[in-house]
Design a protein around this motif. Structure first.
Motif, short mmCIF file in Angstrom:
data_model
loop_
_atom_site.label_atom_id
_atom_site.label_comp_id
_atom_site.label_asym_id
_atom_site.label_seq_id
_atom_site.Cartn_x
_atom_site.Cartn_y
_atom_site.Cartn_z
N ALA A 199 0.82 -1.21 0.00
CA ALA A 199 0.00 0.00 0.00
C ALA A 199 0.85 1.26 0.00
N PHE A 200 2.05 1.17 0.61
CA PHE A 200 2.86 2.38 0.78
C PHE A 200 4.28 2.15 0.28
N PRO A 201 4.54 2.47 -0.99
CA PRO A 201 5.85 2.18 -1.60
C PRO A 201 7.01 2.84 -0.84
N GLU A 202 6.72 3.93 -0.13
CA GLU A 202 7.81 4.65 0.54
C GLU A 202 8.16 4.05 1.90
N LEU A 203 7.30 3.18 2.43
CA LEU A 203 7.52 2.66 3.78
C LEU A 203 8.63 1.62 3.81
N GLU A 204 9.59 1.86 4.72
CA GLU A 204 10.67 0.89 4.93
C GLU A 204 10.93 0.76 6.42
N PRO A 205 11.38 -0.42 6.87
CA PRO A 205 11.74 -0.55 8.28
C PRO A 205 12.90 0.41 8.60
N PRO A 206 13.09 0.80 9.85
CA PRO A 206 12.32 0.34 11.00
C PRO A 206 11.01 1.14 11.19
N PHE A 207 10.02 0.47 11.72
CA PHE A 207 8.78 1.11 12.14
C PHE A 207 8.10 0.23 13.17
N LEU A 208 7.04 0.78 13.77
CA LEU A 208 6.29 0.02 14.75
C LEU A 208 5.02 -0.48 14.09
N CYS A 209 4.65 -1.72 14.33
CA CYS A 209 3.41 -2.23 13.72
C CYS A 209 2.53 -2.94 14.75
N LEU A 210 1.27 -2.55 14.77
CA LEU A 210 0.29 -3.25 15.59
C LEU A 210 -0.44 -4.24 14.69
N ALA A 211 -0.27 -5.52 14.97
CA ALA A 211 -0.95 -6.55 14.16
C ALA A 211 -2.16 -7.06 14.93
N ILE A 212 -3.34 -6.81 14.36
CA ILE A 212 -4.57 -7.18 15.07
C ILE A 212 -5.49 -7.97 14.15
N SER A 213 -5.81 -9.22 14.60
CA SER A 213 -6.70 -10.05 13.80
C SER A 213 -7.54 -10.92 14.73
N GLY A 214 -8.26 -11.88 14.13
CA GLY A 214 -9.11 -12.75 14.93
C GLY A 214 -8.32 -13.62 15.90
N GLY A 215 -7.11 -13.94 15.53
CA GLY A 215 -6.33 -14.84 16.37
C GLY A 215 -5.11 -14.22 17.00
N ASN A 216 -4.80 -12.98 16.61
CA ASN A 216 -3.57 -12.38 17.11
C ASN A 216 -3.75 -10.92 17.49
N THR A 217 -3.03 -10.51 18.50
CA THR A 217 -2.96 -9.10 18.86
C THR A 217 -1.55 -8.89 19.35
N MET A 218 -0.72 -8.26 18.54
CA MET A 218 0.65 -8.03 18.99
C MET A 218 1.24 -6.73 18.45
N LEU A 219 2.09 -6.19 19.28
CA LEU A 219 2.77 -4.96 18.96
C LEU A 219 4.19 -5.34 18.58
N VAL A 220 4.58 -5.01 17.34
CA VAL A 220 5.83 -5.52 16.81
C VAL A 220 6.80 -4.40 16.44
N ASP A 221 8.03 -4.54 16.91
CA ASP A 221 9.11 -3.65 16.51
C ASP A 221 9.72 -4.25 15.23
N VAL A 222 9.40 -3.62 14.08
CA VAL A 222 9.90 -4.12 12.80
C VAL A 222 11.25 -3.45 12.55
N ARG A 223 12.33 -4.10 12.97
CA ARG A 223 13.67 -3.50 12.90
C ARG A 223 14.22 -3.54 11.48
N SER A 224 13.92 -4.65 10.79
CA SER A 224 14.27 -4.74 9.38
C SER A 224 13.18 -5.59 8.74
N TYR A 225 13.28 -5.87 7.46
CA TYR A 225 12.24 -6.66 6.80
C TYR A 225 12.07 -8.04 7.41
#
Ligand SMILES: Nc1ncnc2c1ncn2[C@@H]1O[C@H](COP(=O)(O)OP(=O)(O)O)[C@@H](O)[C@H]1O
Ligand SMILES: [Mg+2]
Lengths: 140, 334
Positions: free
Chosen positions: B122-148
């Motif tokens: 969705a976002f061609p300019e986005l590159e790690p590092p960034f923070l990502c909140l992954a939320i779904s039916g089976g998961n809820t986690m806050l992830v430090d995306v240090r690299s790909y």
């Protein structure tokens, strides 16, 4: 035996005492509605079995495996339509592995049990009160 | 590099073709939700069986849509964990055979890593590092995306996932399955202060951990009390109050973590990112904190094959390929 608990922690503690003396290979069938404390009880069971792991709800994955002196297989049949689907989740394989199997939403899979399971029934008697009846198994 | 990617870990069977991790050439999805609605949940056997029926059809259609032939595929990828084991296996085995037949590398992808990678599409300019909140039916986690491919889980739910909380609340409110969308829709007509719901608190240990079982139980109690007293349930108000409670607990922790790590980029991923209250709250929180927010469009938030193809490219660059002994796993660390 019937027990009454007044907090999540008391339910976890009961689960811990219950599981401490469970034989390997035990099948624990849990019955009770949403929010009755089944997952909390199993979290306690894990602790009582010396398993140092975060126990979360297995609703999505159907089964979570926890390694320990005796392994714990934590099932949740909430999303299963009938006992026919036990085959697809490898139920028999888990039974054969000799760990302790605890099964949330056992009411969905009556065909899974052979009569030697320990039934644990949860009933909500107040916002923070639960009546927990354990049929068979060691005293706790 | 063109990757043919498969996803089959739960409700959706999907096949996609993605070029160099960023460009979607085809993204075919077959949803089983209609099949499952009548059961009030996902039924593994049905899931596995219909994944099997449609996967090869989807693969052909993906190639056709991409305008390429089998010989143009440089690698095959699939979700190999976590999910319903029977369902995941269908994708793994199909991908294995395809890779073998085409003589190209096989790339296993963790489902949640795929959700995070939806942001790259969705976002061609986005590159790690960034923070990502992954939320779904089976998961809820806050992830430090240090690299790909180097990620650290900062916090997660102690009990139920955020999506599970929506699903189970919807069930007791009589709104059907899956519950996320009906609750979201209903909440728009409701007062988010109609019910005083607990803020899931985790008092000991990790400040980024979350809890949602108390919220589920509070909704159950409210519905039961209303039934017992014959009082009319304000369903829209309850839905709005629930969305607010879930959103506040997610947004506060995510923003605190972004601040602590000094990250300027905050991403949200997974099916629950489709919730409009959560989106809106993140938008205003990020604006206030001067951070850039990334939330993929709805179609990329749910399970899809393109996100697997995107992450697969970076896994390949890191040398993470598998042989034909690749297995599927119900649970696996990120
Ligand atoms: N006495 C109690 N025992 C267990 N849980 C309790 C009790 N009183 C309140 N609760 C709350 O009920 C909820 C039980 O959730 P959970 O263990 O996920 O239930 P289930 O797995 O049966 O759906 C938790 O939010 C917990 O805090
Ligand atoms: Mg539970």
């Amino acid at each position: 035996m019937t027990y009454t608990t007044h907090s999540e922690k008391e339910t976890e503690d009961l689960g811990a005492r219950f599981a401490a003396n469970l034989p390997a290979g035990a099948v624990v069938a849990l019955y009770g509605d949403l929010g009755c404390g089944k997952t909390a009880f199993v979290r306690g069971m894990a602790r009582g079995m010396g398993i140092d792991c975060a126990v979360t709800s297995p609703t999505f994955t159907i089964v979570n495996e926890y390694d320990g002196p005796r392994p714990l297989f934590h099932f949740d049949m909430y999303r299963l339509g009938s006992a026919d689907e036990l085959f697809d989740i490898g139920w028999e394989d888990y039974l054969a592995r000799g760990g302790v199997c605890s099964v949330e939403w056992s009411e969905n899979v009556p065909g899974a049990f052979e009569g030697d399971e320990i039934a644990v029934r949860f009933e909500k008697t107040g916002d923070n009160d639960r009546k927990i009846t354990i049929e068979g198994g060691p005293l706790c | 590099m063109k990757i043919l990617a498969f996803e089959s870990s739960c409700d959706e069977t999907a096949a996609a073709v993605v070029e160099d991790g960023r460009k979607v050439l085809a993204d075919e999805i077959f949803s089983q939700v209609a099949l499952h609605e009548i059961y009030g949940g996902v039924v593994p056997e049905i899931a596995a069986r219909s994944h099997l029926e449609v996967i090869s059809l989807l693969a052909d259609r993906a190639l056709q849509k991409a305008g390429i032939s089998r010989g143009d595929i440089d690698a095959v990828a699939c979700t190999y964990a976590p999910g319903l084991i029977g369902a995941v296996l269908v994708g793994v085995n199909f991908a294995k055979s395809a890779a073998l037949a085409l003589g190209v590398p096989l790339i296993p992808v963790h489902h949640i890593r795929g959700h995070i990678a939806a942001n790259y599409l969705a976002f061609p300019e986005l590159e790690p590092p960034f923070l990502c909140l992954a939320i779904s039916g089976g998961n809820t986690m806050l992830v430090d995306v240090r690299s790909y491919t180097d990620m650290r889980v900062l916090g997660r739910t102690r009990d139920d996932a955020a999506g599970e909380c929506f699903d189970k609340s919807a069930r007791v409110m009589g709104l059907g399955y899956p519950g996320g969308k009906p609750i979201d829709d209903l909440s728009k007509q409701g007062d988010d202060k109609a019910y005083d719901l607990p803020r899931p608190a985790v008092n000991d240990g990790n400040p980024y951990d979350m809890s949602f079982s108390g919220l589920k139980t509070a909704v159950v109690n409210i519905v039961h009390h209303a039934e017992q007293t014959g009082e009319e349930l304000d369903k829209a108000g309850l839905a709005a109050s629930l969305c607010r409670a879930v959103s506040e607990s997610l947004v506060s922790r995510t923003m605190a973590a972004a601040e602590a790590l000094g990250y300027a980029h905050v991403a949200v991923a997974g099916g629950v990112a489709a919730n409009s209250r959560i989106r809106a709250d993140f938008e205003s929180a990020c604006q206030k904190a001067g951070k850039t927010l990334y939330v993929p469009p709805l179609r990329l938030c749910g399970d899809n094959g393109a996100m697997i193809g995107a992450q697969a490219y970076y896994e390949f660059l890191a040398g993470h390929t598998a042989g034909s002994d690749l297995n599927a796993y119900a649970t696996m660390e990120l």
